[in-house]
Write a protein that holds these residues in place. Structure first.
Motif, PDB file in Angstrom:
ATOM      1  N   VAL A 179      55.970  32.846  39.610  1.00 36.35           N
ATOM      2  CA  VAL A 179      55.030  33.147  40.693  1.00 36.35           C
ATOM      3  C   VAL A 179      55.698  34.090  41.678  1.00 36.35           C
ATOM      4  O   VAL A 179      56.848  33.875  42.078  1.00 36.35           O
ATOM      5  N   ILE A 180      54.986  35.134  42.077  1.00 38.14           N
ATOM      6  CA  ILE A 180      55.481  36.048  43.103  1.00 38.14           C
ATOM      7  C   ILE A 180      54.387  36.209  44.158  1.00 38.14           C
ATOM      8  O   ILE A 180      53.329  35.593  44.071  1.00 38.14           O
ATOM      9  N   GLY A 181      54.635  37.019  45.148  1.00 39.72           N
ATOM     10  CA  GLY A 181      53.607  37.298  46.154  1.00 39.72           C
ATOM     11  C   GLY A 181      53.389  36.162  47.130  1.00 39.72           C
ATOM     12  O   GLY A 181      54.287  35.359  47.399  1.00 39.72           O
ATOM     13  N   VAL A 216      43.832  36.320  39.083  1.00 40.23           N
ATOM     14  CA  VAL A 216      45.235  36.349  38.682  1.00 40.23           C
ATOM     15  C   VAL A 216      45.633  37.783  38.384  1.00 40.23           C
ATOM     16  O   VAL A 216      44.919  38.510  37.681  1.00 40.23           O
ATOM     17  N   ASP A 217      46.758  38.207  38.946  1.00 42.78           N
ATOM     18  CA  ASP A 217      47.329  39.517  38.650  1.00 42.78           C
ATOM     19  C   ASP A 217      48.654  39.298  37.924  1.00 42.78           C
ATOM     20  O   ASP A 217      49.449  38.422  38.301  1.00 42.78           O
ATOM     21  N   LEU A 218      48.901  40.098  36.897  1.00 42.24           N
ATOM     22  CA  LEU A 218      50.103  39.941  36.083  1.00 42.24           C
ATOM     23  C   LEU A 218      50.889  41.239  36.051  1.00 42.24           C
ATOM     24  O   LEU A 218      50.327  42.311  35.839  1.00 42.24           O
ATOM     25  N   VAL A 219      52.199  41.127  36.282  1.00 46.95           N
ATOM     26  CA  VAL A 219      53.091  42.270  36.076  1.00 46.95           C
ATOM     27  C   VAL A 219      54.136  41.852  35.044  1.00 46.95           C
ATOM     28  O   VAL A 219      54.488  40.675  34.929  1.00 46.95           O
ATOM     29  N   ARG A 277      41.610  34.772  31.251  1.00 48.35           N
ATOM     30  CA  ARG A 277      41.603  33.351  30.911  1.00 48.35           C
ATOM     31  C   ARG A 277      42.318  32.526  31.980  1.00 48.35           C
ATOM     32  O   ARG A 277      41.868  31.433  32.341  1.00 48.35           O
ATOM     33  N   ALA A 278      43.420  33.049  32.508  1.00 50.75           N
ATOM     34  CA  ALA A 278      44.134  32.342  33.577  1.00 50.75           C
ATOM     35  C   ALA A 278      43.310  32.330  34.859  1.00 50.75           C
ATOM     36  O   ALA A 278      43.289  31.336  35.596  1.00 50.75           O
ATOM     37  N   SER A 279      42.604  33.430  35.118  1.00 46.64           N
ATOM     38  CA  SER A 279      41.745  33.495  36.304  1.00 46.64           C
ATOM     39  C   SER A 279      40.646  32.446  36.232  1.00 46.64           C
ATOM     40  O   SER A 279      40.334  31.768  37.226  1.00 46.64           O
ATOM     41  N   ALA A 280      40.049  32.288  35.053  1.00 47.88           N
ATOM     42  CA  ALA A 280      38.993  31.287  34.887  1.00 47.88           C
ATOM     43  C   ALA A 280      39.551  29.879  35.021  1.00 47.88           C
ATOM     44  O   ALA A 280      38.926  29.001  35.628  1.00 47.88           O
ATOM     45  N   LEU A 281      40.728  29.644  34.477  1.00 46.64           N
ATOM     46  CA  LEU A 281      41.341  28.320  34.539  1.00 46.64           C
ATOM     47  C   LEU A 281      41.655  27.913  35.973  1.00 46.64           C
ATOM     48  O   LEU A 281      41.393  26.778  36.387  1.00 46.64           O
ATOM     49  N   LEU A 282      42.193  28.854  36.761  1.00 45.68           N
ATOM     50  CA  LEU A 282      42.641  28.551  38.119  1.00 45.68           C
ATOM     51  C   LEU A 282      41.573  28.815  39.175  1.00 45.68           C
ATOM     52  O   LEU A 282      41.779  28.514  40.353  1.00 45.68           O
ATOM     53  N   ALA A 283      40.443  29.381  38.759  1.00 48.72           N
ATOM     54  CA  ALA A 283      39.344  29.691  39.684  1.00 48.72           C
ATOM     55  C   ALA A 283      39.802  30.595  40.820  1.00 48.72           C
ATOM     56  O   ALA A 283      39.431  30.422  41.979  1.00 48.72           O
ATOM     57  N   LEU A 310      46.509  35.302  42.855  1.00 46.60           N
ATOM     58  CA  LEU A 310      47.732  34.656  42.383  1.00 46.60           C
ATOM     59  C   LEU A 310      48.495  35.679  41.562  1.00 46.60           C
ATOM     60  O   LEU A 310      48.015  36.148  40.527  1.00 46.60           O
ATOM     61  N   ASP A 311      49.672  36.053  42.031  1.00 49.59           N
ATOM     62  CA  ASP A 311      50.474  37.086  41.382  1.00 49.59           C
ATOM     63  C   ASP A 311      51.540  36.430  40.512  1.00 49.59           C
ATOM     64  O   ASP A 311      52.321  35.593  40.981  1.00 49.59           O
ATOM     65  N   LEU A 312      51.577  36.833  39.254  1.00 48.28           N
ATOM     66  CA  LEU A 312      52.531  36.287  38.298  1.00 48.28           C
ATOM     67  C   LEU A 312      53.334  37.417  37.657  1.00 48.28           C
ATOM     68  O   LEU A 312      52.845  38.544  37.527  1.00 48.28           O
ATOM     69  N   VAL A 313      54.546  37.103  37.256  1.00 47.98           N
ATOM     70  CA  VAL A 313      55.379  38.044  36.517  1.00 47.98           C
ATOM     71  C   VAL A 313      55.853  37.328  35.254  1.00 47.98           C
ATOM     72  O   VAL A 313      56.098  36.118  35.275  1.00 47.98           O
TER      73      VAL A 313
END
Length: 266
Positions: A89-91, A136-139, A127-133, A104-107
């Motif tokens: 988790v970042i941000g 989600v941003d991914l780098v 899929r992660a965005s739907a799960l966490l409502a 929610l920013d993830l790396v």
């Protein structure tokens, strides 16, 4: 008997309520339900509809970091199924200053030599965005990070930052406009259904907007047209016939312009 909400949903509700230091009674008032109903939902003897659950999460200001705490194992497993590992988790969530509505920013890492399907890998985000409502941003590494990176596995959110001062008027107006934006797609036909989920959502949201307007600094609050204020005060009676659907609809149409016209220079 109707099945209870999932364990994850109920855990998120309890954890978010504790995170915001909100009592069941206060939560019930904000979400337009009763304290016994909130208690029953939390222990699993009553099921909250998707609409009520969303109102409850809004009322407790469920943060992405709290949702991730409950669903960390699921998110890690989902990432692995998409060829991603070392998920962190970042941000704002990593810093502890995320709020309801934050991304929610993830790396993560992936091994290009392992023949990872890039399309499948990128499908993790929706899929992660739907799960966490939440969005989600991914780098992907290698990437230069300018803040902490906390492993998702075992992630625990930082305590919610409590303001030691009243929010500046500009911040309050931004929050107000976000509330109003949720009502953009409401139609008169939907409001004409007294027992409809949309009417309940409008009623609860207008009540929150009325409370937010009342908390504005006096010099800003006085700029809100009286008709708007009167309508907001009547809003909690929409369902019970105290505010005609056509009047409520006019209120929804006039609110955005009234808020845009407010002059804030601070």
């Amino acid at each position: 008997m109707t099945a209870a909400n999932s364990d994850a949903e109920r855990r998120m509700l309890v954890l978010a309520r504790e995170d915001g230091r909100i009592s069941q009674q206060r939560l019930a008032k904000l979400a337009g339900t009763s304290q016994p109903a909130v208690a029953a939902i939390e222990v699993g003897t009553r099921r909250a509809s998707p609409e009520l659950l969303e109102r409850l999460f809004d009322a407790v200001a469920l943060r992405p970091s709290v949702a991730l705490t409950v669903l960390a194992d699921d998110v890690v497993a989902l990432a692995a199924s998409h060829g991603l590992h070392d998920l962190r988790v970042i941000g704002s969530a990593a810093r502890g200053d995320d709020v309801r509505g934050s991304d929610l920013d993830l790396v993560a890492r992936y091994d290009e030599t392992a023949g990872v399907d890039v399309v499948r890998m990128l499908a993790f985000v929706p899929r992660a965005s739907a799960l966490l409502a939440c969005r989600v941003d991914l780098v992907l590494e290698p990437v230069e990070l300018d803040g902490p990176a906390v492993p998702v596995k075992g992630f625990v959110p930082s305590p919610r930052i409590e303001r030691t001062r009243a929010p500046a008027a500009a911040e309050q107006l931004a929050a107000l406009r976000q509330l109003v934006h949720r009502l953009d797609d409401v139609t008169l036909e939907q409001l004409a259904r007294p027992d409809g989920a949309v009417t309940l959502r409008v009623e609860a949201t207008l009540a929150r907007i009325a409370d937010a307007v009342d908390r504005l600094p006096d010099d800003v609050r006085q700029q809100v047209p009286d008709g708007i204020v009167d309508g907001l005060l009547a809003a909690p009676r929409v369902l019970r016939g105290g505010l005609e659907p056509s009047v409520a609809m006019r209120l929804l149409e006039e609110l955005p312009a009234a808020l845009r016209a407010l002059d804030v220079d601070r």
